[in-house]
Design a protein around this motif. Structure first.
Motif, mmCIF file in Angstrom:
data_model
loop_
_atom_site.group_PDB
_atom_site.id
_atom_site.type_symbol
_atom_site.label_atom_id
_atom_site.label_comp_id
_atom_site.label_asym_id
_atom_site.label_seq_id
_atom_site.Cartn_x
_atom_site.Cartn_y
_atom_site.Cartn_z
ATOM 1 N N ALA A 116 0.785 -1.264 -0.010
ATOM 2 C CA ALA A 116 0.144 -0.130 0.105
ATOM 3 C C ALA A 116 0.537 1.141 -0.055
ATOM 4 N N VAL A 135 -4.923 6.462 0.152
ATOM 5 C CA VAL A 135 -5.454 5.627 0.959
ATOM 6 C C VAL A 135 -6.792 5.737 1.217
ATOM 7 N N GLU A 186 -8.561 1.531 5.346
ATOM 8 C CA GLU A 186 -7.601 0.659 5.875
ATOM 9 C C GLU A 186 -8.397 -0.023 7.165
ATOM 10 N N TYR A 202 -6.270 -2.635 2.555
ATOM 11 C CA TYR A 202 -6.068 -1.134 2.035
ATOM 12 C C TYR A 202 -6.953 -1.105 0.734
#
Length: 99
Positions: free
Chosen positions: A17, A28, A31, A36
């Motif tokens: 990630a 992102v 998560e 993720y």
């Protein structure tokens, strides 16, 4: 980039990630527990990474041949490639398919 929405399993989902966030400019979006979801600043999902504990095979193969991203135009694609070269990202090849 337009989403093709990939799903990957990773032994080290955090590092993978981080690669896509740091080198590919993804954000992102979600998560938790090694999972993720990454994508664009306008919240489009491009990639989901799931943690796995399945050991690698004898060949240490990633099992992944390649991924592909469609950019709005050649200029934007060139900018992305320039960024990858400047950050010395570990990529092996790229191509323009004329799409």
């Amino acid at each position: 980039m337009y989403p093709a929405r990939y799903q990957l399993n990773a032994l080290d989902s955090y590092s993978l990630a981080d690669f896509y966030e740091s080198n590919m400019g993804m954000k992102v979006l979600e998560e938790g527990d090694g999972y993720y979801r990454l994508g664009t600043s306008d919240e489009r999902t491009l990639l989901e990474i799931f943690p796995t504990d399945i050991p690698r095979g004898e060949t240490l193969s990633t099992g992944l041949y390649h991924t592909a991203f469609l950019f709005n135009d050649r200029e934007y694609m060139g900018s992305a490639l320039n960024h990858l070269m400047e950050t010395q990202s570990p990529i092996e090849g790229f191509t323009y398919h004329g799409v």
